[in-house]
Design a protein around this motif. Sequence first.
Motif, mmCIF file in Angstrom:
data_model
loop_
_atom_site.group_PDB
_atom_site.id
_atom_site.type_symbol
_atom_site.label_atom_id
_atom_site.label_comp_id
_atom_site.label_asym_id
_atom_site.label_seq_id
_atom_site.Cartn_x
_atom_site.Cartn_y
_atom_site.Cartn_z
ATOM 1 N N LEU A 60 -18.312 8.140 8.056
ATOM 2 C CA LEU A 60 -18.307 8.751 9.376
ATOM 3 C C LEU A 60 -17.300 8.032 10.262
ATOM 4 O O LEU A 60 -17.172 6.804 10.219
ATOM 5 C CB LEU A 60 -19.703 8.631 10.000
ATOM 6 C CG LEU A 60 -19.894 9.157 11.409
ATOM 7 C CD1 LEU A 60 -19.791 10.678 11.440
ATOM 8 C CD2 LEU A 60 -21.244 8.713 11.950
ATOM 9 N N LEU A 61 -16.579 8.806 11.066
ATOM 10 C CA LEU A 61 -15.731 8.245 12.114
ATOM 11 C C LEU A 61 -15.667 9.248 13.244
ATOM 12 O O LEU A 61 -15.959 10.426 13.062
ATOM 13 C CB LEU A 61 -14.335 7.879 11.603
ATOM 14 C CG LEU A 61 -13.409 8.967 11.073
ATOM 15 C CD1 LEU A 61 -12.738 9.727 12.200
ATOM 16 C CD2 LEU A 61 -12.357 8.337 10.204
ATOM 17 N N LEU A 62 -15.309 8.769 14.400
ATOM 18 C CA LEU A 62 -15.180 9.618 15.581
ATOM 19 C C LEU A 62 -13.758 9.519 16.112
ATOM 20 O O LEU A 62 -13.120 8.478 15.996
ATOM 21 C CB LEU A 62 -16.154 9.171 16.678
ATOM 22 C CG LEU A 62 -17.638 9.177 16.304
ATOM 23 C CD1 LEU A 62 -18.463 8.577 17.435
ATOM 24 C CD2 LEU A 62 -18.120 10.569 15.965
ATOM 25 N N THR A 63 -13.278 10.608 16.685
ATOM 26 C CA THR A 63 -11.984 10.603 17.335
ATOM 27 C C THR A 63 -12.054 11.494 18.559
ATOM 28 O O THR A 63 -12.970 12.317 18.692
ATOM 29 C CB THR A 63 -10.857 11.057 16.378
ATOM 30 O OG1 THR A 63 -9.592 10.760 16.966
ATOM 31 C CG2 THR A 63 -10.945 12.539 16.055
ATOM 32 N N ALA A 64 -11.108 11.334 19.441
ATOM 33 C CA ALA A 64 -11.079 12.144 20.662
ATOM 34 C C ALA A 64 -10.712 13.586 20.321
ATOM 35 O O ALA A 64 -9.872 13.824 19.448
ATOM 36 C CB ALA A 64 -10.069 11.553 21.644
ATOM 37 N N PRO A 65 -11.323 14.548 21.005
ATOM 38 C CA PRO A 65 -11.021 15.962 20.718
ATOM 39 C C PRO A 65 -9.550 16.318 20.885
ATOM 40 O O PRO A 65 -9.041 17.196 20.202
ATOM 41 C CB PRO A 65 -11.876 16.724 21.733
ATOM 42 C CG PRO A 65 -12.930 15.775 22.165
ATOM 43 C CD PRO A 65 -12.336 14.392 22.031
#
Length: 164
Positions: free
Chosen positions: A132-137
């Motif tokens: 899992l990772l998150l990034t800016a839209p």
Amino acid sequence: MVITPATADRTSAAVAGEQMERATRINVLRASVHEAANVSQALHGLYHREPAGALEMAASLRDPDFVLYLAYSDRTCVGYLHGELLSRLDGERMLLIYDVEVDKNHRRSGVASEMMRTALRLAENSDVTRCLLLTAPDNAAARGLYESLDGDEFRAIGFGWNLV
């Protein structure tokens, strides 16, 4: 400065970059505790804050769940991937990726792709069932990279607290 630990996970890829005129050899190495001072120095200028010193870095690198890959072009560190292996309540393990950063002069040349492939291979070859990772839209470059690696996009709302 090249980090060449005997126990490092190693992979190489020859990539032709849109911003580079010739093919560049990228070496991705998993950082080890034996190179803590070199790791701290290599991250200088890439990390968005002052990286941990050698002692703090060594403490982090001793933790087998601490994941740090460094990407080198020739003898220069041009990127890093930082994450952590986590145990879930259901007994499964996951890789949470916190940062994927590439020097601005080496972007769009395959560095981030190779670091991600290396991290995903680590996960596939161990007891990890999810990454899992998150990034800016609005980060189109990052979203394009993760989509090209067959990542499944999902929607979430994040919250953060600055405690210092």
